[in-house]
Design an enzyme around this catalytic site. Structure first.
Site, PDB file in Angstrom:
ATOM      1  N   HIS A   1       0.849  -1.204   0.000  1.00  0.00           N
ATOM      2  CA  HIS A   1       0.000   0.000   0.000  1.00  0.00           C
ATOM      3  C   HIS A   1       0.885   1.255   0.000  1.00  0.00           C
ATOM      4  CE1 HIS A   1      -2.627  -2.953   2.291  1.00  0.00           C
ATOM      5  NE2 HIS A   1      -3.442  -2.594   1.327  1.00  0.00           N
TER       6      HIS A   1
ATOM      7  N   ARG B   1      -3.446 -10.370   4.130  1.00  0.00           N
ATOM      8  CA  ARG B   1      -3.862 -11.712   4.558  1.00  0.00           C
ATOM      9  C   ARG B   1      -2.687 -12.602   4.952  1.00  0.00           C
ATOM     10  NH1 ARG B   1      -8.163 -10.754   0.421  1.00  0.00           N
ATOM     11  NH2 ARG B   1     -10.107 -10.845   1.601  1.00  0.00           N
TER      12      ARG B   1
HETATM   13  P1  AMP Z   1      -6.456  -3.650  -0.390  1.00  0.00           P
HETATM   14  O1  AMP Z   1      -6.302  -2.909   0.889  1.00  0.00           O
HETATM   15  O2  AMP Z   1      -6.076  -5.092  -0.295  1.00  0.00           O
HETATM   16  O3  AMP Z   1      -7.799  -3.420  -1.030  1.00  0.00           O
HETATM   17  O4  AMP Z   1      -5.402  -3.033  -1.394  1.00  0.00           O
HETATM   18  C1  AMP Z   1      -5.402  -1.663  -1.691  1.00  0.00           C
HETATM   19  C2  AMP Z   1      -4.507  -1.419  -2.873  1.00  0.00           C
HETATM   20  O5  AMP Z   1      -3.177  -1.824  -2.566  1.00  0.00           O
HETATM   21  C3  AMP Z   1      -4.935  -2.214  -4.114  1.00  0.00           C
HETATM   22  O6  AMP Z   1      -4.814  -1.392  -5.260  1.00  0.00           O
HETATM   23  C4  AMP Z   1      -3.944  -3.335  -4.134  1.00  0.00           C
HETATM   24  O7  AMP Z   1      -3.708  -3.868  -5.421  1.00  0.00           O
HETATM   25  C5  AMP Z   1      -2.707  -2.660  -3.591  1.00  0.00           C
HETATM   26  N1  AMP Z   1      -1.758  -3.675  -3.083  1.00  0.00           N
HETATM   27  C6  AMP Z   1      -2.005  -4.648  -2.180  1.00  0.00           C
HETATM   28  N2  AMP Z   1      -0.918  -5.421  -1.999  1.00  0.00           N
HETATM   29  C7  AMP Z   1       0.041  -4.916  -2.808  1.00  0.00           C
HETATM   30  C8  AMP Z   1       1.403  -5.285  -3.095  1.00  0.00           C
HETATM   31  N3  AMP Z   1       2.000  -6.313  -2.497  1.00  0.00           N
HETATM   32  N4  AMP Z   1       2.072  -4.537  -3.985  1.00  0.00           N
HETATM   33  C9  AMP Z   1       1.487  -3.481  -4.608  1.00  0.00           C
HETATM   34  N5  AMP Z   1       0.230  -3.093  -4.386  1.00  0.00           N
HETATM   35  C10 AMP Z   1      -0.493  -3.794  -3.503  1.00  0.00           C
END
Ligand code: AMP
Length: 281
Positions: free
Chosen positions: A37, A187
């Site tokens: 993030h 996760r």
């Molecule tokens: P989430 O909180 O899981 O909905 O993720 C929020 C944003 O962070 C989304 O655009 C995800 O694709 C991005 N994201 C999550 N994990 C990663 C990662 N390891 N590398 C790059 N972006 C990520």
């Protein structure tokens, strides 16, 4: 940095920024922030004048059997990280405000939402598209940032913005990984020590695919079979799907050519992990 809970207040701030002719960058998240993030936040910080990060654990994108209840909620820590990274606003709406009892509308991006993860998570991408459309309307960003880690999601959002003439530019940011290759995910904390070790096999399988393609193998079927073999060697890992698809329409390819997305979902113990790479042949 301000923490904003009200939609009205968030929109008022956004209007003010527009009046000042500043560019507004937006990073939507579900919280439990990690370096993945933060890389989106850092990129947005560099490229835009005013940075909004949203933290909203979106109930409608979780299936009834999924991990909504146990998903980590660590708002104070998240807010601290956002402040450290130079966010101007953390938008932290309440679920009841986002989805009042009489909420009836949804956004669905056909075809792209039914393949890959969509086959196994019915309604998931509709939940994602709906919340992102709402957030775009409230925040009115110029540029919104999405991670390649969730490539299908990013592609669906870009299509939604295009199809619905939303005045926002969608940018993709590369996946951030741990040293052993495991893609960062909120996760990952569910994994037991043995599972955490086995989880590296996802990226190993993707690298195997890359290697085979480099050597001239163009058979998607053969590559998927060899990836499965590798993953099946780990006792805690069960493949849900491995697909090689065209990057534009997410349709499966037989013979690999052009830009393909190699995507997989694997259960490691009781945790479902996803990962992908893009290969340009
Ligand atoms: P989430 O909180 O899981 O909905 O993720 C929020 C944003 O962070 C989304 O655009 C995800 O694709 C991005 N994201 C999550 N994990 C990663 C990662 N390891 N590398 C790059 N972006 C990520």
């Amino acid at each position: 940095m301000r923490i904003i809970r009200s939609k009205k207040e968030m929109s008022a701030i956004s209007r003010q920024i527009r009046r000042q002719e500043k560019t507004l960058g937006f990073v939507p998240t579900m919280g439990a922030l990690h370096q993945g993030h933060l890389s989106l936040i850092q990129r947005a910080r560099e490229e835009t004048d005013f940075l909004v990060v949203s933290i909203f654990l979106n109930p409608i994108q979780f299936g009834p059997e999924e991990d909504f209840k146990r998903y980590p909620r660590v708002f104070k820590r998240d807010a601290r990280l956002c402040r450290r990274e130079g966010a101007d606003v953390v938008f932290y709406p309440k679920a009841d405000d986002m989805y009042p009892a009489d909420f009836k509308t949804s956004v669905s991006v056909s075809e792209l939402s039914q393949v890959l993860c969509g086959r196994f998570r019915p309604g998931h991408f509709q939940g994602v598209a709906t919340v992102v459309a709402k957030l775009f309307n409230i925040v009115s960003p110029d540029i919104a940032y999405f991670g390649q880690k969730d490539a299908q999601q990013a592609i669906i959002i870009k299509k939604m913005a295009w199809d619905l003439n939303m005045p926002v530019k969608i940018k993709f940011v590369s996946t951030v990984r741990q040293n052993d290759g495991l893609a960062l995910s909120s996760r990952n904390i569910y994994l037991k020590p043995k599972e955490r070790k086995d989880a590296t096999v996802l990226y190993q399988a993707l690298n195997l695919a890359r290697h085979l393609i480099k050597q001239g193998n163009v058979s998607a079927r053969d590559i998927v079979r060899r990836m499965k073999q590798l993953i099946n060697k780990k006792k805690t890992a069960v493949v849900q799907y491995i697909s090689i698809v065209d990057l534009k329409d997410l349709r499966p390819v037989d013979k690999i050519k052009g830009k393909v997305l190699i995507a997989l979902a694997v259960w490691v113990g009781k945790t479902r992990l996803i990962d992908n790479i893009i290969v340009n042949v």
